[in-house]
Design an enzyme around this catalytic site. Sequence first.
Site, short mmCIF file in Angstrom:
data_model
loop_
_atom_site.label_atom_id
_atom_site.label_comp_id
_atom_site.label_asym_id
_atom_site.label_seq_id
_atom_site.Cartn_x
_atom_site.Cartn_y
_atom_site.Cartn_z
CB CYS A 118 32.54 38.23 39.61
SG CYS A 118 34.13 37.99 38.80
CG HIS A 251 31.57 35.17 42.18
ND1 HIS A 251 31.55 34.58 40.95
CD2 HIS A 251 32.78 35.78 42.29
CE1 HIS A 251 32.69 34.82 40.33
NE2 HIS A 251 33.46 35.54 41.13
CG ASN A 281 36.06 33.77 39.47
OD1 ASN A 281 35.03 33.94 38.82
ND2 ASN A 281 36.57 34.71 40.26
#
Length: 324
Positions: A118, A251, A281
């Site tokens: 990520c 993020h 996500n």
Amino acid sequence: MPYAKIIGSGGYLPPRIVSNDELAAELAARQIETSDTWITERTGIRQRHIAAPGVKTSSLAINAARAALDHAAVDAADIDLIIVATSTPDFIFPSTACLVQAGLGIRGGAAFDIQAVCSGFVYALATADAFIRVGRAATALVIGAEVFSGILDWSDRGTCVLFGDGAGAVVLRAADTPGITGVELNADGGQAKILCTAGGISQGKIVGDPFLRMDGQAVFKLAVTVLAQSARDVCAQAGMTPADVDWMIPHQANVRILNLLGRKLGIPAEKIVVTLDRHANTSAASVPLAFDVAFRDGRIRAGDQVLMQGVGGGFTWGSVLVRI
Ligand SMILES: CC(C)(COP(=O)(O)OP(=O)(O)OC[C@H]1O[C@@H](n2cnc3c(N)ncnc32)[C@H](O)[C@@H]1OP(=O)(O)O)[C@@H](O)C(=O)NCCC(=O)NCCS
């Protein structure tokens, strides 16, 4: 020494939207209990896009790249560097970046993948910046793209509700004016086990566990701590504090992480770009997708200072400060 300037962005999300209610119903059919209320309250996620079976990361990446090239009014032939951040590549090799290069009809220039989960897009942006600063590239495509749905254990409600598929891209060009002005990358491999997909292929078989595993609470605590410090460090490089940034694009993992981070850094919620309610996500794609949304809807404007932050498996984290 030239700066690396963002001159366009693009995003692509697979058409199938799965709401929390739909996902809860699908899981209920397999005796797994979850609800829209639980997911929304604990994460801020309301829906995610899921790629159709057989749709690969390179295809999402090519769509996002085309949108970014159009937005930047750049000819694909001008691209001399392609970096794709992904943890869900089409193949072990060739790299997804090479597949993207071929898909866009580009010949020549460097093309490679970066795997920092990520944090991948922030790592990729920092790498492209370094190429441009020293004159090794003039026009770069930096892409974050994932089909995370392929590595989720759909019987693990603690993880499968959190992720979605998608791709985001930016075009960077060498310029006399800033540009990327700060980069801070970090990793702690000692924390690998709190977020991992610890499987591989050998002798034609899957060896280890092919699914994403996570200690959610450990990730939550570490993410808030390291992102706060990283934001301070990268802003200090530019003689600023986090409170001076115009936009923060962390993020997109959990809205509670974003709110806590904003409070710790003195950044009001209105300056934090949030797309996780719609995208969930999307790992390496989350930051460029969020950037693209806010750039195109006119919130982010020329001259703004934007702080982008990644955090995730590895454990990895990092920040890039960029003036638009
Ligand atoms: C995953 C996360 C949402 C879990 O939230 P939490 O508040 O920590 O919840 P817990 O893990 O303590 O679980 C609380 C309860 O909810 C349950 N639960 C977990 N997932 C659930 C779901 N989808 N639906 C309903 N209940 C769920 C747990 O089983 C637990 O039940 P119990 O108390 O009976 O044991 C949260 O830890 C998180 O977001 N962590 C960071 C994850 C992240 O950002 N990852 C990506 C980083 S790149």
